[in-house]
Design an enzyme around this catalytic site. Structure first.
Site, PDB file in Angstrom:
ATOM      1  N   ASP A 105      -9.823  24.879  -9.751  1.00 20.61           N
ATOM      2  CA  ASP A 105     -10.239  26.007 -10.594  1.00 20.61           C
ATOM      3  C   ASP A 105     -10.426  27.285  -9.780  1.00 20.61           C
ATOM      4  O   ASP A 105     -10.362  27.285  -8.551  1.00 20.61           O
ATOM      5  CB  ASP A 105     -11.525  25.659 -11.352  1.00 20.61           C
ATOM      6  CG  ASP A 105     -12.670  25.331 -10.417  1.00 20.61           C
ATOM      7  OD1 ASP A 105     -13.116  26.230  -9.683  1.00 20.61           O
ATOM      8  OD2 ASP A 105     -13.115  24.155 -10.400  1.00 20.61           O
TER       9      ASP A 105
ATOM     10  N   HIS B 274      -6.344  21.332  -1.636  1.00 19.34           N
ATOM     11  CA  HIS B 274      -5.547  20.514  -2.547  1.00 19.34           C
ATOM     12  C   HIS B 274      -4.825  21.360  -3.591  1.00 19.34           C
ATOM     13  O   HIS B 274      -4.327  20.838  -4.577  1.00 19.34           O
ATOM     14  CB  HIS B 274      -6.425  19.463  -3.225  1.00 19.34           C
ATOM     15  CG  HIS B 274      -6.789  18.338  -2.307  1.00 19.34           C
ATOM     16  ND1 HIS B 274      -7.590  17.288  -2.691  1.00 19.34           N
ATOM     17  CD2 HIS B 274      -6.449  18.093  -1.012  1.00 19.34           C
ATOM     18  CE1 HIS B 274      -7.747  16.455  -1.663  1.00 19.34           C
ATOM     19  NE2 HIS B 274      -7.063  16.936  -0.646  1.00 19.34           N
TER      20      HIS B 274
ATOM     21  N   SER C  44     -37.452  58.578   4.067  1.00 19.72           N
ATOM     22  CA  SER C  44     -36.775  59.866   4.251  1.00 19.72           C
ATOM     23  C   SER C  44     -37.782  60.825   4.879  1.00 19.72           C
ATOM     24  O   SER C  44     -39.003  60.634   4.795  1.00 19.72           O
ATOM     25  CB  SER C  44     -36.282  60.411   2.899  1.00 19.72           C
ATOM     26  OG  SER C  44     -37.390  60.624   2.016  1.00 19.72           O
TER      27      SER C  44
ATOM     28  N   LEU D 200     -31.684  60.719   5.830  1.00 23.15           N
ATOM     29  CA  LEU D 200     -32.032  61.787   6.761  1.00 23.15           C
ATOM     30  C   LEU D 200     -33.109  61.343   7.749  1.00 23.15           C
ATOM     31  O   LEU D 200     -34.108  60.751   7.365  1.00 23.15           O
ATOM     32  CB  LEU D 200     -32.520  63.017   5.983  1.00 23.15           C
ATOM     33  CG  LEU D 200     -31.501  63.670   5.040  1.00 23.15           C
ATOM     34  CD1 LEU D 200     -32.142  64.837   4.300  1.00 23.15           C
ATOM     35  CD2 LEU D 200     -30.285  64.140   5.817  1.00 23.15           C
TER      36      LEU D 200
ATOM     37  N   PHE E  76     -25.603  56.673   1.640  1.00 32.86           N
ATOM     38  CA  PHE E  76     -25.603  57.401   0.381  1.00 32.86           C
ATOM     39  C   PHE E  76     -24.643  58.587   0.487  1.00 32.86           C
ATOM     40  O   PHE E  76     -24.751  59.386   1.427  1.00 32.86           O
ATOM     41  CB  PHE E  76     -27.002  57.933   0.054  1.00 32.86           C
ATOM     42  CG  PHE E  76     -27.969  56.874  -0.387  1.00 32.86           C
ATOM     43  CD1 PHE E  76     -27.583  55.556  -0.488  1.00 32.86           C
ATOM     44  CD2 PHE E  76     -29.270  57.204  -0.715  1.00 32.86           C
ATOM     45  CE1 PHE E  76     -28.467  54.573  -0.903  1.00 32.86           C
ATOM     46  CE2 PHE E  76     -30.176  56.237  -1.125  1.00 32.86           C
ATOM     47  CZ  PHE E  76     -29.771  54.921  -1.218  1.00 32.86           C
TER      48      PHE E  76
ATOM     49  N   ARG F  20     -28.865  51.255  -3.801  1.00 31.33           N
ATOM     50  CA  ARG F  20     -30.245  50.802  -3.583  1.00 31.33           C
ATOM     51  C   ARG F  20     -30.443  49.377  -4.102  1.00 31.33           C
ATOM     52  O   ARG F  20     -31.105  48.562  -3.456  1.00 31.33           O
ATOM     53  CB  ARG F  20     -31.212  51.754  -4.286  1.00 31.33           C
ATOM     54  CG  ARG F  20     -31.381  53.091  -3.571  1.00 31.33           C
ATOM     55  CD  ARG F  20     -32.150  54.084  -4.404  1.00 31.33           C
ATOM     56  NE  ARG F  20     -32.454  55.287  -3.632  1.00 31.33           N
ATOM     57  CZ  ARG F  20     -32.464  56.520  -4.119  1.00 31.33           C
ATOM     58  NH1 ARG F  20     -32.192  56.718  -5.406  1.00 31.33           N
ATOM     59  NH2 ARG F  20     -32.744  57.544  -3.336  1.00 31.33           N
TER      60      ARG F  20
ATOM     61  N   LYS G  33     -39.893  64.580   0.811  1.00 32.87           N
ATOM     62  CA  LYS G  33     -38.775  65.494   0.608  1.00 32.87           C
ATOM     63  C   LYS G  33     -39.345  66.879   0.282  1.00 32.87           C
ATOM     64  O   LYS G  33     -40.533  67.016  -0.077  1.00 32.87           O
ATOM     65  CB  LYS G  33     -37.856  65.013  -0.506  1.00 32.87           C
ATOM     66  CG  LYS G  33     -38.453  65.090  -1.906  1.00 32.87           C
ATOM     67  CD  LYS G  33     -37.430  64.718  -2.961  1.00 32.87           C
ATOM     68  CE  LYS G  33     -38.002  64.898  -4.372  1.00 32.87           C
ATOM     69  NZ  LYS G  33     -36.978  64.571  -5.407  1.00 32.87           N
TER      70      LYS G  33
ATOM     71  N   GLY H 271     -36.806  58.917  -4.821  1.00 27.39           N
ATOM     72  CA  GLY H 271     -35.805  57.908  -4.492  1.00 27.39           C
ATOM     73  C   GLY H 271     -36.416  56.736  -3.740  1.00 27.39           C
ATOM     74  O   GLY H 271     -36.037  55.582  -3.957  1.00 27.39           O
TER      75      GLY H 271
ATOM     76  N   GLU I  55     -36.728  52.771  -4.732  1.00 29.73           N
ATOM     77  CA  GLU I  55     -36.401  51.668  -3.838  1.00 29.73           C
ATOM     78  C   GLU I  55     -37.548  50.658  -3.761  1.00 29.73           C
ATOM     79  O   GLU I  55     -37.316  49.446  -3.643  1.00 29.73           O
ATOM     80  CB  GLU I  55     -36.046  52.215  -2.453  1.00 29.73           C
ATOM     81  CG  GLU I  55     -34.707  52.957  -2.465  1.00 29.73           C
ATOM     82  CD  GLU I  55     -34.411  53.699  -1.176  1.00 29.73           C
ATOM     83  OE1 GLU I  55     -35.240  53.613  -0.232  1.00 29.73           O
ATOM     84  OE2 GLU I  55     -33.363  54.369  -1.096  1.00 29.73           O
TER      85      GLU I  55
END
Length: 479
Positions: free
Chosen positions: A112, A150, A288, A325, A356, A374, A391, A402, A406
Protein backbone atom coordinates in the site's frame (compact mmCIF):
# COMPACT_ATOMS: atom_id res chain seq x y z
CA UNK A 1 9.47 -9.58 30.04
CA UNK A 2 6.84 -7.50 28.25
CA UNK A 3 7.15 -4.67 30.75
CA UNK A 4 10.92 -4.84 30.65
CA UNK A 5 10.83 -4.77 26.84
CA UNK A 6 8.65 -1.65 26.84
CA UNK A 7 10.92 0.10 29.34
CA UNK A 8 14.00 -0.63 27.25
CA UNK A 9 12.19 0.44 24.11
CA UNK A 10 11.10 3.81 25.52
CA UNK A 11 14.59 4.43 26.87
CA UNK A 12 16.73 3.30 23.96
CA UNK A 13 14.86 3.84 20.70
CA UNK A 14 14.27 7.61 21.05
CA UNK A 15 18.03 8.03 21.56
CA UNK A 16 18.70 6.01 18.43
CA UNK A 17 16.32 8.21 16.45
CA UNK A 18 17.92 11.38 17.79
CA UNK A 19 21.38 10.12 16.88
CA UNK A 20 20.30 9.27 13.34
CA UNK A 21 20.59 5.52 13.96
CA UNK A 22 16.90 4.59 14.17
CA UNK A 23 15.18 2.64 11.38
CA UNK A 24 11.54 1.47 11.17
CA UNK A 25 10.14 -1.65 9.51
CA UNK A 26 6.41 -1.34 8.74
CA UNK A 27 4.57 -4.67 8.80
CA UNK A 28 1.14 -5.91 7.76
CA UNK A 29 -0.49 -4.92 11.06
CA UNK A 30 -0.14 -1.23 10.15
CA UNK A 31 -2.01 -1.80 6.89
CA UNK A 32 -4.73 -3.70 8.73
CA UNK A 33 -5.10 -0.75 11.15
CA UNK A 34 -5.97 1.37 8.11
CA UNK A 35 -8.69 -1.08 7.12
CA UNK A 36 -6.81 -3.11 4.54
CA UNK A 37 -7.49 -6.88 4.71
CA UNK A 38 -5.15 -9.37 6.33
CA UNK A 39 -3.26 -11.73 4.07
CA UNK A 40 -5.75 -14.46 4.85
CA UNK A 41 -8.76 -12.30 3.94
CA UNK A 42 -6.98 -10.86 0.91
CA UNK A 43 -6.54 -14.32 -0.57
CA UNK A 44 -9.98 -15.70 0.39
CA UNK A 45 -11.35 -15.22 -3.12
CA UNK A 46 -8.18 -16.66 -4.66
CA UNK A 47 -8.47 -19.76 -2.48
CA UNK A 48 -12.15 -20.27 -3.25
CA UNK A 49 -11.43 -20.34 -6.96
CA UNK A 50 -9.22 -23.39 -6.51
CA UNK A 51 -11.25 -24.98 -3.69
CA UNK A 52 -9.02 -24.01 -0.75
CA UNK A 53 -10.03 -22.13 2.43
CA UNK A 54 -7.35 -19.49 3.09
CA UNK A 55 -7.97 -19.76 6.85
CA UNK A 56 -6.73 -23.35 6.74
CA UNK A 57 -3.43 -22.42 5.08
CA UNK A 58 -0.42 -21.13 7.01
CA UNK A 59 1.76 -20.70 3.90
CA UNK A 60 -0.27 -18.07 2.03
CA UNK A 61 2.50 -17.51 -0.50
CA UNK A 62 1.96 -21.15 -1.51
CA UNK A 63 -1.76 -20.45 -1.96
CA UNK A 64 -0.93 -17.64 -4.39
CA UNK A 65 1.52 -19.97 -6.14
CA UNK A 66 -1.15 -22.68 -6.53
CA UNK A 67 -3.62 -20.18 -8.02
CA UNK A 68 -1.04 -18.95 -10.51
CA UNK A 69 -0.23 -22.51 -11.51
CA UNK A 70 -3.90 -23.47 -11.90
CA UNK A 71 -4.85 -20.38 -13.93
CA UNK A 72 -1.63 -20.13 -15.88
CA UNK A 73 -0.84 -16.51 -14.89
CA UNK A 74 -0.72 -14.03 -11.97
CA UNK A 75 -3.49 -11.77 -13.28
CA UNK A 76 -6.11 -12.98 -10.80
CA UNK A 77 -3.87 -12.44 -7.79
CA UNK A 78 -2.78 -9.01 -9.02
CA UNK A 79 -6.38 -7.93 -9.67
CA UNK A 80 -7.35 -8.81 -6.09
CA UNK A 81 -4.41 -6.80 -4.75
CA UNK A 82 -5.23 -3.85 -7.01
CA UNK A 83 -8.89 -3.86 -5.94
CA UNK A 84 -8.29 -4.28 -2.20
CA UNK A 85 -4.96 -2.50 -1.66
CA UNK A 86 -5.27 0.17 -4.33
CA UNK A 87 -7.89 2.11 -2.35
CA UNK A 88 -6.75 5.18 -0.37
CA UNK A 89 -7.99 4.35 3.09
CA UNK A 90 -7.78 6.80 6.05
CA UNK A 91 -4.28 7.23 7.42
CA UNK A 92 -3.78 5.57 10.84
CA UNK A 93 -2.33 7.74 13.61
CA UNK A 94 0.67 5.40 13.83
CA UNK A 95 1.65 6.22 10.24
CA UNK A 96 1.09 9.95 10.77
CA UNK A 97 3.40 9.89 13.79
CA UNK A 98 5.93 7.83 11.88
CA UNK A 99 6.06 10.51 9.17
CA UNK A 100 6.96 13.14 11.78
CA UNK A 101 9.83 11.19 13.37
CA UNK A 102 13.46 11.95 12.39
CA UNK A 103 13.85 8.78 10.34
CA UNK A 104 16.03 8.56 7.24
CA UNK A 105 15.21 4.94 6.35
CA UNK A 106 11.92 2.99 6.42
CA UNK A 107 11.49 -0.62 5.31
CA UNK A 108 8.27 -2.42 4.49
CA UNK A 109 6.93 -5.54 2.79
CA UNK A 110 3.51 -3.88 2.39
CA UNK A 111 2.22 -2.93 -1.06
CA UNK A 112 0.00 0.00 0.00
CA UNK A 113 0.88 3.70 -0.16
CA UNK A 114 0.13 4.68 3.44
CA UNK A 115 3.65 5.90 4.19
CA UNK A 116 3.87 7.87 0.93
CA UNK A 117 0.57 9.60 1.65
CA UNK A 118 1.50 10.40 5.28
CA UNK A 119 4.72 12.08 4.16
CA UNK A 120 2.92 13.99 1.40
CA UNK A 121 0.31 15.22 3.90
CA UNK A 122 2.99 17.17 5.80
CA UNK A 123 5.00 18.03 2.66
CA UNK A 124 7.98 15.98 3.83
CA UNK A 125 10.16 14.57 1.03
CA UNK A 126 10.16 10.80 0.58
CA UNK A 127 11.92 8.62 -1.98
CA UNK A 128 10.05 5.32 -2.48
CA UNK A 129 12.27 2.48 -3.68
CA UNK A 130 9.92 -0.21 -5.00
CA UNK A 131 12.24 -1.95 -7.45
CA UNK A 132 15.91 -2.80 -7.81
CA UNK A 133 16.41 -0.11 -10.48
CA UNK A 134 15.12 2.54 -8.03
CA UNK A 135 18.14 1.91 -5.80
CA UNK A 136 20.38 3.56 -8.39
CA UNK A 137 18.33 6.78 -8.50
CA UNK A 138 19.81 9.90 -6.96
CA UNK A 139 18.45 10.56 -3.46
CA UNK A 140 16.39 13.72 -3.04
CA UNK A 141 18.27 16.03 -0.61
CA UNK A 142 16.81 15.68 2.89
CA UNK A 143 14.42 12.92 1.86
CA UNK A 144 13.63 9.77 3.79
CA UNK A 145 14.02 6.57 1.78
CA UNK A 146 11.18 4.05 1.79
CA UNK A 147 12.35 0.58 0.78
CA UNK A 148 9.34 -1.40 -0.49
CA UNK A 149 11.26 -4.64 -0.71
CA UNK A 150 8.28 -6.67 -1.95
CA UNK A 151 7.02 -4.07 -4.40
CA UNK A 152 4.18 -1.56 -4.55
CA UNK A 153 0.52 -1.58 -5.52
CA UNK A 154 1.23 0.94 -8.28
CA UNK A 155 3.67 -1.51 -9.92
CA UNK A 156 1.83 -4.83 -9.78
CA UNK A 157 4.00 -6.44 -12.46
CA UNK A 158 6.93 -6.38 -10.01
CA UNK A 159 5.62 -7.59 -6.65
CA UNK A 160 6.62 -10.49 -4.42
CA UNK A 161 3.57 -12.66 -3.81
CA UNK A 162 4.10 -16.33 -4.68
CA UNK A 163 6.47 -19.06 -3.54
CA UNK A 164 8.47 -18.57 -6.74
CA UNK A 165 8.88 -14.87 -5.95
CA UNK A 166 10.23 -15.63 -2.47
CA UNK A 167 12.55 -18.36 -3.66
CA UNK A 168 13.91 -16.18 -6.49
CA UNK A 169 14.13 -13.04 -4.32
CA UNK A 170 17.94 -13.09 -4.28
CA UNK A 171 18.06 -13.40 -8.04
CA UNK A 172 15.47 -10.76 -8.90
CA UNK A 173 15.58 -8.32 -5.94
CA UNK A 174 18.79 -9.28 -4.15
CA UNK A 175 20.18 -5.75 -4.32
CA UNK A 176 17.91 -4.85 -1.39
CA UNK A 177 19.65 -7.33 0.89
CA UNK A 178 23.05 -5.67 1.47
CA UNK A 179 21.25 -2.45 2.47
CA UNK A 180 18.85 -4.21 4.82
CA UNK A 181 21.67 -6.18 6.39
CA UNK A 182 23.78 -3.03 6.77
CA UNK A 183 20.92 -1.29 8.59
CA UNK A 184 20.36 -4.31 10.81
CA UNK A 185 24.06 -4.48 11.65
CA UNK A 186 24.63 -0.78 12.36
CA UNK A 187 21.28 0.69 13.40
CA UNK A 188 18.42 0.00 15.80
CA UNK A 189 15.32 -1.17 13.94
CA UNK A 190 11.73 -0.96 15.17
CA UNK A 191 9.23 -3.43 13.73
CA UNK A 192 5.68 -2.05 13.80
CA UNK A 193 2.78 -4.23 12.75
CA UNK A 194 4.73 -7.47 12.85
CA UNK A 195 2.27 -10.35 12.55
CA UNK A 196 2.79 -14.05 13.08
CA UNK A 197 0.39 -14.75 10.20
CA UNK A 198 2.22 -12.45 7.77
CA UNK A 199 3.91 -14.68 5.15
CA UNK A 200 6.68 -12.10 4.83
CA UNK A 201 7.81 -12.45 8.44
CA UNK A 202 9.73 -15.69 8.04
CA UNK A 203 11.51 -14.27 5.01
CA UNK A 204 12.57 -11.08 6.79
CA UNK A 205 13.62 -12.87 9.97
CA UNK A 206 15.86 -15.18 7.93
CA UNK A 207 17.57 -12.09 6.51
CA UNK A 208 18.03 -10.71 10.02
CA UNK A 209 19.60 -13.99 11.08
CA UNK A 210 22.08 -13.78 8.23
CA UNK A 211 23.20 -10.32 9.31
CA UNK A 212 23.35 -11.23 13.00
CA UNK A 213 26.66 -10.40 14.66
CA UNK A 214 28.10 -11.14 18.10
CA UNK A 215 27.00 -7.73 19.40
CA UNK A 216 24.18 -6.42 17.18
CA UNK A 217 22.29 -3.19 17.84
CA UNK A 218 19.13 -3.74 19.85
CA UNK A 219 16.04 -4.12 17.68
CA UNK A 220 12.44 -3.92 18.88
CA UNK A 221 9.19 -5.53 17.75
CA UNK A 222 5.77 -4.29 18.89
CA UNK A 223 3.60 -7.38 19.26
CA UNK A 224 -0.02 -8.05 20.19
CA UNK A 225 -0.82 -11.44 21.73
CA UNK A 226 -3.87 -13.20 20.23
CA UNK A 227 -7.25 -12.48 21.84
CA UNK A 228 -10.03 -15.03 22.40
CA UNK A 229 -12.55 -12.89 20.52
CA UNK A 230 -10.44 -13.14 17.37
CA UNK A 231 -11.10 -16.88 17.05
CA UNK A 232 -14.15 -19.04 16.42
CA UNK A 233 -13.35 -21.57 19.15
CA UNK A 234 -11.34 -21.79 22.35
CA UNK A 235 -9.00 -24.54 21.17
CA UNK A 236 -7.88 -22.50 18.18
CA UNK A 237 -7.26 -19.48 20.44
CA UNK A 238 -5.20 -21.49 22.96
CA UNK A 239 -3.11 -23.04 20.20
CA UNK A 240 -2.39 -19.67 18.59
CA UNK A 241 -1.61 -18.05 21.98
CA UNK A 242 0.88 -20.78 22.83
CA UNK A 243 2.43 -20.36 19.39
CA UNK A 244 2.66 -16.60 19.88
CA UNK A 245 4.38 -16.92 23.28
CA UNK A 246 7.01 -19.27 21.88
CA UNK A 247 7.49 -17.01 18.86
CA UNK A 248 7.91 -13.88 21.01
CA UNK A 249 10.61 -15.60 23.07
CA UNK A 250 12.27 -16.91 19.94
CA UNK A 251 12.68 -13.36 18.58
CA UNK A 252 15.69 -12.96 20.86
CA UNK A 253 17.57 -15.23 18.44
CA UNK A 254 17.29 -12.40 15.95
CA UNK A 255 18.32 -9.69 18.37
CA UNK A 256 14.72 -8.49 18.73
CA UNK A 257 13.22 -7.33 22.02
CA UNK A 258 9.47 -8.01 22.24
CA UNK A 259 7.40 -4.94 23.19
CA UNK A 260 3.96 -6.36 23.90
CA UNK A 261 0.69 -4.42 23.84
CA UNK A 262 -2.71 -5.70 24.94
CA UNK A 263 -4.39 -4.13 21.95
CA UNK A 264 -3.29 -2.47 18.71
CA UNK A 265 -5.13 0.60 19.98
CA UNK A 266 -2.14 1.18 22.28
CA UNK A 267 0.32 1.47 19.41
CA UNK A 268 -0.53 5.07 18.35
CA UNK A 269 0.02 6.34 21.90
CA UNK A 270 3.22 4.32 22.20
CA UNK A 271 4.50 5.95 19.00
CA UNK A 272 3.45 9.40 20.25
CA UNK A 273 5.43 8.73 23.43
CA UNK A 274 8.47 8.01 21.26
CA UNK A 275 7.80 11.28 19.43
CA UNK A 276 7.58 13.17 22.73
CA UNK A 277 10.83 11.67 24.00
CA UNK A 278 12.62 12.56 20.78
CA UNK A 279 11.17 16.07 21.02
CA UNK A 280 12.70 16.63 24.48
CA UNK A 281 16.08 16.52 22.77
CA UNK A 282 15.07 19.51 20.62
CA UNK A 283 15.02 23.03 22.06
CA UNK A 284 13.23 25.90 20.37
CA UNK A 285 14.51 29.36 21.36
CA UNK A 286 11.76 31.91 20.89
CA UNK A 287 12.27 35.63 21.29
CA UNK A 288 12.94 38.95 19.65
CA UNK A 289 14.82 42.11 20.50
CA UNK A 290 14.77 45.48 18.72
CA UNK A 291 18.07 46.53 17.15
CA UNK A 292 17.30 50.26 17.19
CA UNK A 293 17.81 52.44 20.26
CA UNK A 294 20.34 52.16 23.06
CA UNK A 295 18.68 49.64 25.35
CA UNK A 296 21.22 48.86 28.10
CA UNK A 297 20.08 45.22 28.20
CA UNK A 298 20.98 44.56 24.55
CA UNK A 299 24.57 43.30 25.16
CA UNK A 300 23.38 41.08 28.03
CA UNK A 301 20.49 39.64 25.99
CA UNK A 302 22.86 38.83 23.15
CA UNK A 303 25.31 37.18 25.55
CA UNK A 304 22.61 35.06 27.21
CA UNK A 305 21.20 34.04 23.82
CA UNK A 306 24.64 32.99 22.62
CA UNK A 307 25.28 30.98 25.79
CA UNK A 308 21.92 29.23 25.45
CA UNK A 309 22.89 28.18 21.93
CA UNK A 310 26.22 26.90 23.22
CA UNK A 311 24.47 25.04 26.05
CA UNK A 312 22.14 23.31 23.58
CA UNK A 313 25.15 22.25 21.54
CA UNK A 314 27.36 20.93 24.35
CA UNK A 315 24.48 18.94 25.89
CA UNK A 316 23.93 17.18 22.53
CA UNK A 317 20.51 18.62 21.94
CA UNK A 318 19.15 19.96 18.65
CA UNK A 319 18.37 23.63 18.08
CA UNK A 320 15.04 24.77 16.62
CA UNK A 321 15.04 28.42 15.58
CA UNK A 322 13.17 30.94 13.48
CA UNK A 323 16.39 33.01 13.24
CA UNK A 324 14.62 36.26 14.18
CA UNK A 325 16.22 39.59 15.04
CA UNK A 326 19.29 39.57 17.33
CA UNK A 327 18.32 36.58 19.48
CA UNK A 328 18.11 34.05 16.66
CA UNK A 329 21.55 34.82 15.17
CA UNK A 330 23.12 34.90 18.65
CA UNK A 331 21.70 31.48 19.53
CA UNK A 332 22.84 29.98 16.22
CA UNK A 333 26.31 31.48 16.70
CA UNK A 334 26.71 29.91 20.13
CA UNK A 335 25.28 26.60 18.92
CA UNK A 336 27.71 26.38 16.00
CA UNK A 337 30.64 27.32 18.25
CA UNK A 338 29.76 24.37 20.48
CA UNK A 339 29.60 22.01 17.50
CA UNK A 340 33.00 23.19 16.25
CA UNK A 341 34.58 22.78 19.67
CA UNK A 342 33.15 19.27 19.95
CA UNK A 343 34.59 18.32 16.57
CA UNK A 344 31.15 17.64 15.11
CA UNK A 345 29.72 19.45 12.11
CA UNK A 346 26.45 17.54 11.85
CA UNK A 347 24.55 20.80 11.45
CA UNK A 348 22.28 19.32 8.79
CA UNK A 349 20.79 17.03 11.44
CA UNK A 350 20.97 19.14 14.59
CA UNK A 351 20.04 22.64 13.37
CA UNK A 352 16.34 22.91 12.51
CA UNK A 353 15.82 26.40 11.11
CA UNK A 354 12.53 27.86 9.92
CA UNK A 355 13.46 31.47 9.05
CA UNK A 356 10.57 33.92 8.93
CA UNK A 357 10.30 35.70 5.57
CA UNK A 358 10.66 39.39 6.35
CA UNK A 359 8.42 41.87 4.55
CA UNK A 360 9.92 44.66 2.49
CA UNK A 361 8.94 48.31 3.03
CA UNK A 362 5.48 48.92 1.70
CA UNK A 363 4.46 45.27 1.83
CA UNK A 364 2.73 43.52 4.70
CA UNK A 365 4.33 40.38 6.12
CA UNK A 366 2.63 37.06 5.40
CA UNK A 367 1.15 36.42 8.85
CA UNK A 368 -0.42 33.10 7.85
CA UNK A 369 2.96 31.81 6.77
CA UNK A 370 4.53 32.99 10.03
CA UNK A 371 1.86 31.13 12.01
CA UNK A 372 2.45 27.98 9.95
CA UNK A 373 6.20 28.16 10.65
CA UNK A 374 5.58 28.76 14.35
CA UNK A 375 3.21 25.78 14.50
CA UNK A 376 5.81 23.53 12.89
CA UNK A 377 8.53 24.60 15.33
CA UNK A 378 6.18 24.10 18.27
CA UNK A 379 5.43 20.58 17.08
CA UNK A 380 9.11 19.74 16.57
CA UNK A 381 10.43 20.96 19.92
CA UNK A 382 9.85 19.38 23.31
CA UNK A 383 11.33 22.37 25.14
CA UNK A 384 10.75 26.04 24.31
CA UNK A 385 12.96 28.76 25.80
CA UNK A 386 11.56 32.30 25.76
CA UNK A 387 13.99 35.21 25.90
CA UNK A 388 13.17 38.88 25.50
CA UNK A 389 10.16 39.16 23.26
CA UNK A 390 10.23 42.92 22.72
CA UNK A 391 9.40 44.99 19.67
CA UNK A 392 9.10 48.68 18.83
CA UNK A 393 5.58 49.94 18.16
CA UNK A 394 5.13 53.61 17.31
CA UNK A 395 8.34 54.47 19.09
CA UNK A 396 7.55 52.52 22.25
CA UNK A 397 8.86 49.14 23.44
CA UNK A 398 6.06 46.59 23.86
CA UNK A 399 5.79 42.84 24.34
CA UNK A 400 5.98 41.07 20.96
CA UNK A 401 2.59 39.56 20.11
CA UNK A 402 4.33 37.03 17.84
CA UNK A 403 6.24 35.61 20.81
CA UNK A 404 3.01 35.37 22.78
CA UNK A 405 1.50 33.44 19.86
CA UNK A 406 4.50 31.11 20.01
CA UNK A 407 3.86 30.61 23.72
CA UNK A 408 0.27 29.55 23.02
CA UNK A 409 1.40 27.18 20.26
CA UNK A 410 4.13 25.68 22.46
CA UNK A 411 1.62 25.00 25.22
CA UNK A 412 -0.85 23.48 22.77
CA UNK A 413 1.80 21.11 21.43
CA UNK A 414 2.79 19.96 24.92
CA UNK A 415 6.22 21.61 24.88
CA UNK A 416 7.98 22.36 28.18
CA UNK A 417 7.93 26.17 28.48
CA UNK A 418 11.03 27.84 29.95
CA UNK A 419 10.81 31.67 30.15
CA UNK A 420 13.82 33.86 30.99
CA UNK A 421 11.92 36.91 32.20
CA UNK A 422 14.82 38.97 33.55
CA UNK A 423 14.89 41.31 30.56
CA UNK A 424 11.17 42.02 30.34
CA UNK A 425 9.06 41.68 27.23
CA UNK A 426 6.86 38.71 26.38
CA UNK A 427 9.21 36.37 28.30
CA UNK A 428 8.48 38.28 31.51
CA UNK A 429 4.72 38.13 30.87
CA UNK A 430 4.95 34.37 30.25
CA UNK A 431 6.99 33.85 33.42
CA UNK A 432 4.50 35.74 35.56
CA UNK A 433 1.61 33.86 33.98
CA UNK A 434 3.22 30.50 34.82
CA UNK A 435 4.32 31.47 38.33
CA UNK A 436 2.02 29.76 40.81
CA UNK A 437 -0.10 28.25 38.04
CA UNK A 438 -1.57 24.76 38.17
CA UNK A 439 0.59 23.53 35.27
CA UNK A 440 2.79 20.63 36.48
CA UNK A 441 6.41 21.55 37.19
CA UNK A 442 7.84 18.14 38.05
CA UNK A 443 7.62 14.54 36.92
CA UNK A 444 7.05 13.07 33.47
CA UNK A 445 4.18 15.49 32.73
CA UNK A 446 6.11 18.65 33.67
CA UNK A 447 5.31 21.57 31.36
CA UNK A 448 7.03 24.46 33.18
CA UNK A 449 9.89 25.13 35.64
CA UNK A 450 9.32 25.13 39.38
CA UNK A 451 8.24 28.42 40.95
CA UNK A 452 11.67 29.04 42.49
CA UNK A 453 13.30 28.51 39.09
CA UNK A 454 10.89 30.90 37.37
CA UNK A 455 11.61 33.46 40.11
CA UNK A 456 15.37 33.05 39.62
CA UNK A 457 14.95 33.61 35.87
CA UNK A 458 12.84 36.74 36.54
CA UNK A 459 15.52 38.35 38.71
CA UNK A 460 16.88 41.49 37.06
CA UNK A 461 19.93 41.34 39.33
CA UNK A 462 20.92 37.85 38.20
CA UNK A 463 24.15 37.66 36.19
CA UNK A 464 24.29 36.01 32.78
CA UNK A 465 26.21 33.13 34.36
CA UNK A 466 23.51 32.63 37.01
CA UNK A 467 20.72 32.67 34.42
CA UNK A 468 22.48 30.06 32.27
CA UNK A 469 23.19 27.89 35.33
CA UNK A 470 19.47 27.88 36.16
CA UNK A 471 18.54 27.01 32.58
CA UNK A 472 21.06 24.17 32.56
CA UNK A 473 19.74 22.79 35.86
CA UNK A 474 16.23 22.73 34.42
CA UNK A 475 17.33 20.98 31.21
CA UNK A 476 19.37 18.46 33.19
CA UNK A 477 16.33 17.65 35.33
CA UNK A 478 14.19 17.13 32.25
CA UNK A 479 16.78 14.74 30.79
Amino acid sequence: MAGNGRTRFLREFPSSLHEGAGVVFVGAGVSMAAGYPSWSKLLTEIGEEIGVNSRDIQDLAALAQWHIRETGNATGVRNVIKREIGLDRPLPETVKTLARLPIRHIWTTNYDRLVERAFAEISRPLDPVAGVKDLALKVTPGATRLYKMHGSVDRLDDIVISTDDYELFRTKRGAFLPLLQAHLSSMSMLFVGLSLTDPNVRHVLSLIRESFTDAPPEHFAILKPPKAEDFTNDDEFKARLAQHKLWAKDLSRYGLVAVEVDDYGEVPELMREIERRVATKRVWVSGSWPLEGNNPHTPRVYSVAEEIGRLIGVTHRDLVTGTGLLIGPAVVSGFMDALREDGGWDIDRRLIARPFPQGVPGQAADRAQWTALRSEMARLAGVTVFLGGLKTDKGSLVAADGVMEEFALAQASGSFVLPIGAFGGAAEQIAKQLLGSGAPSDGSKASRPKDEEITALLSQSATEKQLIATVRAILDRLA
